[in-house]
Design a protein around this motif. Structure first.
Motif, mmCIF file in Angstrom:
data_model
loop_
_atom_site.group_PDB
_atom_site.id
_atom_site.type_symbol
_atom_site.label_atom_id
_atom_site.label_comp_id
_atom_site.label_asym_id
_atom_site.label_seq_id
_atom_site.Cartn_x
_atom_site.Cartn_y
_atom_site.Cartn_z
ATOM 1 N N GLY A 78 13.410 -16.931 -9.642
ATOM 2 C CA GLY A 78 12.826 -17.018 -8.213
ATOM 3 C C GLY A 78 12.551 -15.839 -7.738
ATOM 4 N N ILE A 79 12.014 -14.688 -8.246
ATOM 5 C CA ILE A 79 11.757 -13.552 -7.836
ATOM 6 C C ILE A 79 9.907 -13.433 -7.521
ATOM 7 C CG2 ILE A 79 11.358 -10.892 -8.180
ATOM 8 C CD1 ILE A 79 13.786 -11.229 -9.983
ATOM 9 N N ASN A 80 9.681 -13.282 -6.398
ATOM 10 C CA ASN A 80 8.103 -13.374 -6.131
ATOM 11 C C ASN A 80 7.518 -12.444 -7.078
ATOM 12 O OD1 ASN A 80 8.105 -15.174 -3.832
ATOM 13 N ND2 ASN A 80 8.519 -13.576 -2.453
ATOM 14 N N PRO A 81 6.114 -12.838 -7.370
ATOM 15 C CA PRO A 81 5.364 -11.850 -8.226
ATOM 16 C C PRO A 81 4.957 -10.468 -7.580
ATOM 17 C CG PRO A 81 4.223 -13.828 -7.989
ATOM 18 C CD PRO A 81 5.657 -13.911 -7.141
ATOM 19 N N VAL A 82 4.767 -9.376 -8.070
ATOM 20 C CA VAL A 82 4.636 -8.133 -7.483
ATOM 21 C C VAL A 82 3.582 -8.106 -6.425
ATOM 22 C CG1 VAL A 82 3.220 -7.110 -9.441
ATOM 23 C CG2 VAL A 82 4.675 -5.747 -7.879
ATOM 24 N N GLU A 83 2.572 -8.908 -6.814
ATOM 25 C CA GLU A 83 1.220 -9.076 -5.882
ATOM 26 C C GLU A 83 1.773 -9.524 -4.448
ATOM 27 O OE1 GLU A 83 0.215 -9.350 -10.143
ATOM 28 O OE2 GLU A 83 1.481 -10.687 -8.801
ATOM 29 N N VAL A 84 2.697 -10.539 -4.595
ATOM 30 C CA VAL A 84 3.309 -10.923 -3.211
ATOM 31 C C VAL A 84 3.923 -9.983 -2.422
ATOM 32 C CG1 VAL A 84 4.909 -12.606 -2.194
ATOM 33 C CG2 VAL A 84 3.531 -13.422 -4.143
ATOM 34 N N GLU A 85 4.547 -9.087 -3.233
ATOM 35 C CA GLU A 85 5.561 -8.053 -2.556
ATOM 36 C C GLU A 85 4.302 -6.896 -2.062
ATOM 37 O OE1 GLU A 85 8.120 -6.096 -5.248
ATOM 38 O OE2 GLU A 85 9.352 -7.963 -5.468
ATOM 39 N N LEU A 86 3.177 -6.625 -2.689
ATOM 40 C CA LEU A 86 2.305 -5.850 -2.205
ATOM 41 C C LEU A 86 1.561 -6.297 -1.063
ATOM 42 C CD1 LEU A 86 1.102 -4.214 -5.718
ATOM 43 C CD2 LEU A 86 2.534 -3.097 -4.011
ATOM 44 N N ALA A 87 1.215 -7.411 -1.147
ATOM 45 C CA ALA A 87 0.272 -8.002 0.129
ATOM 46 C C ALA A 87 1.360 -7.933 1.224
ATOM 47 C CB ALA A 87 0.188 -9.462 -0.388
ATOM 48 N N ALA A 89 3.777 -5.855 1.771
ATOM 49 C CA ALA A 89 3.898 -4.509 2.463
ATOM 50 C C ALA A 89 2.646 -4.059 3.047
ATOM 51 C CB ALA A 89 4.052 -3.423 1.205
ATOM 52 N N LEU A 90 1.428 -4.460 2.704
ATOM 53 C CA LEU A 90 0.299 -4.283 3.498
ATOM 54 C C LEU A 90 0.356 -4.873 4.792
ATOM 55 C CD1 LEU A 90 -2.448 -4.045 0.845
ATOM 56 C CD2 LEU A 90 -1.516 -2.330 1.816
ATOM 57 N N SER A 91 0.690 -5.908 4.933
ATOM 58 C CA SER A 91 0.884 -6.690 5.975
ATOM 59 C C SER A 91 1.782 -6.257 6.884
ATOM 60 C CB SER A 91 1.050 -8.463 6.115
ATOM 61 O OG SER A 91 0.110 -8.946 5.185
ATOM 62 N N ALA A 92 2.945 -5.953 6.280
ATOM 63 C CA ALA A 92 3.932 -5.184 7.432
ATOM 64 C C ALA A 92 3.380 -3.816 7.771
ATOM 65 C CB ALA A 92 5.276 -4.912 6.486
ATOM 66 N N ARG A 93 2.838 -3.019 7.093
ATOM 67 C CA ARG A 93 2.287 -1.763 7.632
ATOM 68 C C ARG A 93 1.481 -2.129 8.930
ATOM 69 N NH1 ARG A 93 -0.881 1.734 3.727
ATOM 70 N NH2 ARG A 93 -2.561 0.255 4.341
ATOM 71 N N GLU A 94 0.360 -3.106 8.539
ATOM 72 C CA GLU A 94 -0.607 -3.377 9.573
ATOM 73 C C GLU A 94 0.153 -3.841 11.036
ATOM 74 O OE1 GLU A 94 -3.256 -6.335 7.849
ATOM 75 O OE2 GLU A 94 -4.043 -4.839 6.614
ATOM 76 N N LEU A 95 1.225 -4.691 10.806
ATOM 77 C CA LEU A 95 1.834 -5.228 11.961
ATOM 78 C C LEU A 95 2.455 -4.019 12.788
ATOM 79 C CD1 LEU A 95 2.790 -7.485 13.754
ATOM 80 C CD2 LEU A 95 4.878 -7.439 12.009
ATOM 81 N N LEU A 96 3.184 -2.952 11.877
ATOM 82 C CA LEU A 96 4.052 -1.968 12.645
ATOM 83 C C LEU A 96 2.940 -1.121 13.388
ATOM 84 C CD1 LEU A 96 6.481 -1.712 9.653
ATOM 85 C CD2 LEU A 96 7.090 -2.180 12.078
ATOM 86 N N GLU A 97 1.776 -0.969 12.371
ATOM 87 C CA GLU A 97 0.964 -0.021 13.239
ATOM 88 C C GLU A 97 0.415 -0.599 14.490
ATOM 89 O OE1 GLU A 97 -2.031 0.403 10.157
ATOM 90 O OE2 GLU A 97 -0.973 2.154 9.138
ATOM 91 N N ARG A 98 0.023 -1.831 14.630
ATOM 92 C CA ARG A 98 -0.217 -2.641 15.747
ATOM 93 C C ARG A 98 0.718 -2.489 16.727
ATOM 94 N NH1 ARG A 98 -2.000 -6.584 13.290
ATOM 95 N NH2 ARG A 98 -0.573 -7.961 13.486
ATOM 96 N N MET A 99 2.025 -2.903 16.330
ATOM 97 C CA MET A 99 3.016 -2.659 17.462
ATOM 98 C C MET A 99 3.286 -1.254 17.927
ATOM 99 S SD MET A 99 5.710 -5.112 15.399
ATOM 100 C CE MET A 99 7.012 -5.048 16.648
ATOM 101 N N ALA A 100 3.137 -0.169 17.299
ATOM 102 C CA ALA A 100 3.146 1.332 17.573
ATOM 103 C C ALA A 100 2.041 1.502 18.826
ATOM 104 C CB ALA A 100 3.135 2.283 16.532
ATOM 105 N N ARG A 101 0.706 0.917 18.320
ATOM 106 C CA ARG A 101 -0.481 1.218 19.271
ATOM 107 C C ARG A 101 -0.088 0.525 20.365
ATOM 108 N NH1 ARG A 101 -3.236 0.206 14.644
ATOM 109 N NH2 ARG A 101 -4.094 -1.877 15.431
ATOM 110 N N THR A 102 0.372 -0.866 20.646
ATOM 111 C CA THR A 102 0.612 -1.929 21.816
ATOM 112 C C THR A 102 1.859 -1.849 22.696
ATOM 113 O OG1 THR A 102 0.947 -3.556 20.670
ATOM 114 C CG2 THR A 102 -1.280 -3.008 20.965
ATOM 115 N N CYS A 103 2.706 -1.006 22.024
ATOM 116 C CA CYS A 103 4.227 -1.097 22.476
ATOM 117 C C CYS A 103 3.946 -0.666 24.113
ATOM 118 C CB CYS A 103 5.125 -0.293 21.745
ATOM 119 S SG CYS A 103 6.748 -0.311 22.314
#
Length: 107
Positions: A78-87, A89-103
């Motif tokens: 039941g471990i997610n494929p590495v591609e899911v983890e990478l996607a 991580a990219l979504s998380a970075r985009e969200l956190l960057e957006r949160m940093a800009r709009t806080c």
């Protein structure tokens, strides 16, 4: 705040895992913001967390001949494929960057 700070790593991990397990951007943002608030709203946390995404642990590389066996094992336990983890991580970075800009308050 530095990306090496434990708060930055915690928020980065929370965001990445939230996406990895199928959370949408609104839910992940809510969870990350709640944790940030519980930690006392540290200044620069979202920006540092976005930069910390790049420092989160990654799976070790596996030689090409062993990759099929690794995928089968991961699927079996039941471990997610590495591609899911990478996607995630990219979504998380985009969200956190957006949160940093709009806080609304110093982040």
């Amino acid at each position: 705040m530095s990306p090496n700070d434990s708060i930055a790593h915690g928020l980065a991990t929370m965001a990445s895992v939230g996406f990895e397990f199928g959370g949408d951007a609104d839910q992940v943002a809510h969870d990350v913001r709640t944790m940030w608030e519980q930690l006392g709203r540290p200044t620069g946390a979202f920006d540092a967390a976005a930069r910390a995404i790049a420092t989160l642990p990654q799976r070790p590389e596996v030689p090409i001949p062993d990759q099929a066996r690794r995928r089968a094992f991961e699927r079996a336990v039941g471990i997610n494929p590495v591609e899911v983890e990478l996607a995630a991580a990219l979504s998380a970075r985009e969200l956190l960057e957006r949160m940093a800009r709009t806080c609304d308050t110093p982040c």
